[in-house]
Design a protein around this motif. Structure first.
Motif, PDB file in Angstrom:
ATOM      1  N   GLY A  39       5.681  -9.227  -0.533  1.00  0.00           N
ATOM      2  CA  GLY A  39       4.238  -9.813  -0.347  1.00  0.00           C
ATOM      3  C   GLY A  39       4.138 -10.342   0.927  1.00  0.00           C
ATOM      4  N   THR A  40       5.089 -10.669   2.117  1.00  0.00           N
ATOM      5  CA  THR A  40       4.829 -11.446   3.195  1.00  0.00           C
ATOM      6  C   THR A  40       4.085 -10.432   4.090  1.00  0.00           C
ATOM      7  OG1 THR A  40       6.915 -12.823   3.161  1.00  0.00           O
ATOM      8  CG2 THR A  40       5.856 -12.625   5.254  1.00  0.00           C
ATOM      9  N   GLN A  41       3.005 -10.586   4.914  1.00  0.00           N
ATOM     10  CA  GLN A  41       2.241  -9.679   5.375  1.00  0.00           C
ATOM     11  C   GLN A  41       3.082  -9.082   6.741  1.00  0.00           C
ATOM     12  OE1 GLN A  41      -1.438 -11.117   7.212  1.00  0.00           O
ATOM     13  NE2 GLN A  41      -2.561  -9.134   6.765  1.00  0.00           N
ATOM     14  N   PHE A  42       2.986  -7.983   6.851  1.00  0.00           N
ATOM     15  CA  PHE A  42       3.655  -7.231   8.082  1.00  0.00           C
ATOM     16  C   PHE A  42       2.696  -7.500   9.280  1.00  0.00           C
ATOM     17  CE2 PHE A  42       4.164  -2.645   9.727  1.00  0.00           C
ATOM     18  CZ  PHE A  42       5.692  -3.011  10.374  1.00  0.00           C
ATOM     19  N   LYS A  66      -4.748  -0.336  15.265  1.00  0.00           N
ATOM     20  CA  LYS A  66      -5.876  -0.601  14.235  1.00  0.00           C
ATOM     21  C   LYS A  66      -5.592   0.300  12.987  1.00  0.00           C
ATOM     22  CE  LYS A  66      -9.209  -2.594  14.542  1.00  0.00           C
ATOM     23  NZ  LYS A  66      -9.581  -3.973  14.148  1.00  0.00           N
ATOM     24  N   LEU A  67      -4.785   1.458  13.278  1.00  0.00           N
ATOM     25  CA  LEU A  67      -4.725   2.263  12.077  1.00  0.00           C
ATOM     26  C   LEU A  67      -3.442   1.522  11.480  1.00  0.00           C
ATOM     27  CD1 LEU A  67      -5.624   5.074  11.096  1.00  0.00           C
ATOM     28  CD2 LEU A  67      -3.793   6.233  12.207  1.00  0.00           C
ATOM     29  N   VAL A  68      -2.613   0.947  11.805  1.00  0.00           N
ATOM     30  CA  VAL A  68      -1.483   0.126  11.399  1.00  0.00           C
ATOM     31  C   VAL A  68      -2.080  -0.923  10.536  1.00  0.00           C
ATOM     32  CG1 VAL A  68       0.568  -1.106  11.744  1.00  0.00           C
ATOM     33  CG2 VAL A  68       0.524   0.868  12.971  1.00  0.00           C
ATOM     34  N   ASN A  73      -2.323  -3.108   5.644  1.00  0.00           N
ATOM     35  CA  ASN A  73      -2.789  -4.454   5.440  1.00  0.00           C
ATOM     36  C   ASN A  73      -2.163  -5.415   6.454  1.00  0.00           C
ATOM     37  OD1 ASN A  73      -4.614  -6.392   4.522  1.00  0.00           O
ATOM     38  ND2 ASN A  73      -3.297  -6.888   2.850  1.00  0.00           N
ATOM     39  N   ALA A  74      -1.900  -4.910   7.759  1.00  0.00           N
ATOM     40  CA  ALA A  74      -0.893  -5.763   8.598  1.00  0.00           C
ATOM     41  C   ALA A  74      -1.945  -6.683   9.434  1.00  0.00           C
ATOM     42  CB  ALA A  74      -0.281  -4.732   9.529  1.00  0.00           C
ATOM     43  N   GLN A  75      -1.153  -7.740  10.011  1.00  0.00           N
ATOM     44  CA  GLN A  75      -1.723  -8.612  10.776  1.00  0.00           C
ATOM     45  C   GLN A  75      -1.362  -8.144  12.161  1.00  0.00           C
ATOM     46  OE1 GLN A  75      -0.890 -12.841  10.443  1.00  0.00           O
ATOM     47  NE2 GLN A  75      -0.922 -13.245  12.487  1.00  0.00           N
ATOM     48  N   ASN A 100       6.838  -9.022  13.234  1.00  0.00           N
ATOM     49  CA  ASN A 100       7.982  -8.232  12.870  1.00  0.00           C
ATOM     50  C   ASN A 100       8.337  -7.177  13.776  1.00  0.00           C
ATOM     51  OD1 ASN A 100       6.031  -8.654  10.209  1.00  0.00           O
ATOM     52  ND2 ASN A 100       8.214  -9.297   9.803  1.00  0.00           N
ATOM     53  N   PHE A 101       7.190  -6.737  14.497  1.00  0.00           N
ATOM     54  CA  PHE A 101       7.314  -5.432  15.169  1.00  0.00           C
ATOM     55  C   PHE A 101       6.418  -5.414  16.458  1.00  0.00           C
ATOM     56  CE2 PHE A 101       6.455  -0.473  15.379  1.00  0.00           C
ATOM     57  CZ  PHE A 101       7.614  -0.308  16.375  1.00  0.00           C
TER      58      PHE A 101
END
Length: 334
Positions: A39-42, A66-68, A73-75, A100-101
């Motif tokens: 549940g933590t946002q990517f 933007k596609l990611v 639903n990434a930040q 994260n990345f």
């Protein structure tokens, strides 16, 4: 909660990536990916060497980011026009902020990524370039540049009337040296008499250097230019558009509108999907800190329409070669 449709899409993405890069052995679940699944946002950040609307490489990377954002639903966050000297500080800030990345969207970010990745072992890093990775948290995604190099060289060899063609690139990265080597091989496969020039500008944004290089090559009677040089390359194409004697192969996006009478085709690299492939591996806990390469077989790139620039015989020759490259019947290793 993941709905049934999202779950199906996730499974399909997993299968597609397994085919493209091979199955990895079972491993301990990645804590970053586990956090995302719970549940933590990517959180994904990108460093761009140019502007996000440059009409070429940096814009393609931004579109991938933007596609990611949409797919996961990434930040997201990004920084434009990052120089090599500034990049370590920018990466550290993103790592400290819990991303994260972190993606360095240019070969110039390889060395800075190596430096920062050592200090943040729980953060995943990538460069979009040919690079072997550190086998832990820093890896790379790239196109199989030998494929595009060979096929554009084949086109140049077909089209030249002076038997002089050239490949222009922004900088001397391994991925582009591979492309240049195969460009020469493809040109000679089509025309054994052809002379091939390779020019590295040392910059992706020096528009004056791009124009001057194009002018110098035209003065040497080079009549087909393959140009993979971002903003500097766009300036070179605009310079070529002022003469009717030279033809061009563009890169990254369809550059037909820059010189409608002279663009043979453009190499359409689906860099946004390349970025999504990398993010998918990280989000699923499958990022191994190595090089992942994609090409014709995975539909990561294609060629813009020829719009009558080839004869039917030339187009048939190109399509046959393309099929052979796709199935591995033509060697496109450097």
């Amino acid at each position: 909660m993941i709905n049934r449709r999202s779950f199906t899409h996730l499974v399909l993405a997993t299968v597609a990536l397994a085919i493209a890069v091979g199955c990895s052995p079972a491993q301990t679940p990645d804590p970053q990916a586990a956090a995302s699944a719970s549940g933590t946002q990517f959180k994904v950040a990108m460093l761009l060497s140019g502007a996000k609307d440059d009409g070429s490489w940096s814009q393609a990377g931004y579109e991938g980011l933007k596609l990611v954002e949409s797919k996961f639903n990434a930040q997201i966050a990004f920084t434009e026009n990052v120089t090599k000297s500034d990049s370590v500080a920018v990466m550290r800030k993103y790592a400290d902020d819990g991303y994260n990345f972190i993606i360095g969207h240019d070969g110039l970010f390889i060395q800075p990524s190596e430096t920062v990745a050592k200090d943040y072992p729980r953060t995943k890093f990538a460069v979009v370039n040919t690079y072997p990775g550190n086998n832990t948290n820093l890896g790379a995604v790239a196109v199989r540049s030998g494929e595009s190099g060979y096929l554009t060289g084949l086109l140049a060899g077909m089209k030249t009337k002076t038997n002089k063609v050239a490949y222009i690139a922004g900088d001397k990265y391994p991925v582009l040296e591979e492309e240049a080597t195969l460009f020469a091989r493809g040109a000679k496969a089509a025309n054994p008499q052809v002379q091939v020039s390779v020019q590295y500008l040392g910059s992706w944004t020096d528009t004056t250097k791009g124009q001057q290089t194009a002018q110098a090559l035209m003065a040497q009677q080079v009549d087909v230019l393959a140009i993979n040089a971002d903003e500097a390359g766009l300036a070179a194409i605009k310079q070529v558009a002022q003469t009717g004697d030279v033809e061009v192969i563009g890169w990254i996006k369809d550059q037909y509108e820059l010189a409608p009478k002279q663009i043979i085709t453009s190499v359409l690299q689906d860099i946004p999907q390349l970025i999504v492939n990398a993010a998918t591996l990280v989000q699923q806990g499958r990022w191994e800190g190595k090089l992942y390469k994609f090409g014709l077989r995975e539909k990561i790139y294609d060629f813009a329409p020829f719009r009558g620039q080839l004869t039917p015989e030339q187009e048939a020759q190109f399509n046959a070669a393309r099929e052979q490259v796709t199935i591995g019947a033509i060697d496109v290793t450097p």
